[in-house]
Design an enzyme around this catalytic site. Structure first.
Site, PDB file in Angstrom:
ATOM      1  NE  ARG A 290       2.593  -4.657  11.379  1.00  0.00           N
ATOM      2  CZ  ARG A 290       3.513  -4.448  10.440  1.00  0.00           C
ATOM      3  NH1 ARG A 290       4.659  -5.099  10.469  1.00  0.00           N
ATOM      4  NH2 ARG A 290       3.301  -3.590   9.483  1.00  0.00           N
TER       5      ARG A 290
ATOM      6  NE  ARG B 246       7.053  -0.477  10.017  1.00  0.00           N
ATOM      7  CZ  ARG B 246       5.894  -0.381   9.362  1.00  0.00           C
ATOM      8  NH1 ARG B 246       5.856   0.097   8.134  1.00  0.00           N
ATOM      9  NH2 ARG B 246       4.774  -0.768   9.931  1.00  0.00           N
TER      10      ARG B 246
ATOM     11  NE  ARG C 121      -3.771  -1.068   9.972  1.00  0.00           N
ATOM     12  CZ  ARG C 121      -2.666  -0.449   9.595  1.00  0.00           C
ATOM     13  NH1 ARG C 121      -2.723   0.591   8.796  1.00  0.00           N
ATOM     14  NH2 ARG C 121      -1.495  -0.856  10.010  1.00  0.00           N
TER      15      ARG C 121
ATOM     16  NE  ARG D 187       7.877  -3.135   5.825  1.00  0.00           N
ATOM     17  CZ  ARG D 187       6.585  -2.789   5.895  1.00  0.00           C
ATOM     18  NH1 ARG D 187       5.896  -2.583   4.782  1.00  0.00           N
ATOM     19  NH2 ARG D 187       5.990  -2.707   7.043  1.00  0.00           N
TER      20      ARG D 187
ATOM     21  CE  LYS E 128      -2.106  -0.942   3.947  1.00  0.00           C
ATOM     22  NZ  LYS E 128      -1.460  -2.213   4.343  1.00  0.00           N
TER      23      LYS E 128
HETATM   24  P1  AMP Z   1       1.432   0.684   8.920  1.00  0.00           P
HETATM   25  O1  AMP Z   1       2.668   1.437   8.583  1.00  0.00           O
HETATM   26  O2  AMP Z   1       0.222   1.154   8.168  1.00  0.00           O
HETATM   27  O3  AMP Z   1       1.615  -0.807   8.863  1.00  0.00           O
HETATM   28  O4  AMP Z   1       1.118   1.034  10.456  1.00  0.00           O
HETATM   29  C1  AMP Z   1       2.030   0.725  11.485  1.00  0.00           C
HETATM   30  C2  AMP Z   1       1.300   0.728  12.827  1.00  0.00           C
HETATM   31  O5  AMP Z   1       0.756   2.030  13.076  1.00  0.00           O
HETATM   32  C3  AMP Z   1       0.125  -0.214  12.924  1.00  0.00           C
HETATM   33  O6  AMP Z   1       0.520  -1.545  13.256  1.00  0.00           O
HETATM   34  C4  AMP Z   1      -0.682   0.434  14.042  1.00  0.00           C
HETATM   35  O7  AMP Z   1      -0.081   0.211  15.309  1.00  0.00           O
HETATM   36  C5  AMP Z   1      -0.511   1.910  13.720  1.00  0.00           C
HETATM   37  N1  AMP Z   1      -1.552   2.384  12.782  1.00  0.00           N
HETATM   38  C6  AMP Z   1      -1.401   2.814  11.507  1.00  0.00           C
HETATM   39  N2  AMP Z   1      -2.570   3.159  10.966  1.00  0.00           N
HETATM   40  C7  AMP Z   1      -3.505   2.937  11.925  1.00  0.00           C
HETATM   41  C8  AMP Z   1      -4.915   3.080  11.968  1.00  0.00           C
HETATM   42  N3  AMP Z   1      -5.614   3.510  10.913  1.00  0.00           N
HETATM   43  N4  AMP Z   1      -5.545   2.739  13.131  1.00  0.00           N
HETATM   44  C9  AMP Z   1      -4.866   2.317  14.210  1.00  0.00           C
HETATM   45  N5  AMP Z   1      -3.546   2.130  14.225  1.00  0.00           N
HETATM   46  C10 AMP Z   1      -2.854   2.444  13.100  1.00  0.00           C
END
Ligand code: AMP
Length: 215
Positions: free
Chosen positions: A171, A160, A88, A127, A13
């Site tokens: 996750r 990360r 989410r 990654r 994404k």
């Molecule tokens: P991502 O980079 O989108 O995988 O997001 C990394 C982390 O940020 C996720 O595992 C959540 O802990 C938090 N996060 C990102 N977007 C959201 C969201 N829309 N709602 C809640 N937590 C989020």
């Protein structure tokens, strides 16, 4: 063009969002990137969000909804935006509809990028990200010239915290329980197009663009 990119962690994404943002000249709004910047800068938001993120859990809805509400008010979103990693869950999806309705806007397209669980673990565990400019690499599929340094800016590459194998499991569980129900939510509204997320980067971008044009 108001677009949502949906899909499990590691579906692509972020990188597809970046490419589409350049193509359509609209901003990519990644809640994950905004939250990581807040953690790095140790802001109030970052301090509140960090423990959830490190575990692979969702950050509380009120915090994330507030971030997006503020971001969507900015004038660079007038011609459209790409939401990456938001919504989410159903509550967030309903919140974004309410926010947009205030400006007489709506979501135009939801692109669901499909990738199998096995592939996701492979992608996420390899990654690496540049601490300075955010550029993404993969130790096998897209290796940097020097495994510790960013090819673009020389910044330090890191893994990360939430890309470690034990956190990836959490996750995925969070995705399956809370985010995957959005597929049906958007299917019912007739917004959703699913794309196979396996293949060359450019081919996948092309599939997304074709899906947008065809709707
Ligand atoms: P991502 O980079 O989108 O995988 O997001 C990394 C982390 O940020 C996720 O595992 C959540 O802990 C938090 N996060 C990102 N977007 C959201 C969201 N829309 N709602 C809640 N937590 C989020």
């Amino acid at each position: 063009m108001n677009l949502i990119l949906l899909g499990p962690p590691g579906a692509g994404k972020g990188s597809q969002g970046k490419s589409l943002a350049e193509k359509y000249n609209i901003p990519q709004i990644s809640t994950g990137d905004i939250l990581r910047a807040a953690v790095r800068d140790k802001t109030d938001l970052g301090i509140k969000a960090k423990s959830y993120m490190d575990k692979g859990a969702l950050v509380p809805d009120n915090l994330v909804v507030e971030i997006v509400a503020e971001r969507l008010k900015k004038s660079d979103c007038n011609d459209g935006f790409i939401l990456d990693g938001f919504p989410r869950n159903i509550l967030q999806a309903e919140a974004v509809e309410r926010m947009l309705a205030q400006f007489s806007k709506r979501i135009d397209h939801v692109i669901n990028i499909e990738v199998s669980r096995k592939e996701i673990v492979k992608r996420l565990s390899g990654r690496r990200v540049c601490r300075n400019c955010g550029e993404g690499y993969h130790i096998i599929f897209n290796p940097p010239l020097d495994d510790k340094k960013c090819d673009k800016c020389g910044g330090e590459l890191y893994q990360r915290e939430d890309d470690r194998e034990d956190t990836i499991e959490t996750r995925m569980k969070v995705y399956e329980e809370q985010t995957a129900p959005l597929i049906d939510f958007y299917k019912k509204k007739d917004f959703l197009v699913s794309i196979d997320g396996i293949g060359g980067f450019k081919d996948i971008t092309e599939k997304i663009v074709n899906a947008i044009v065809a709707r």
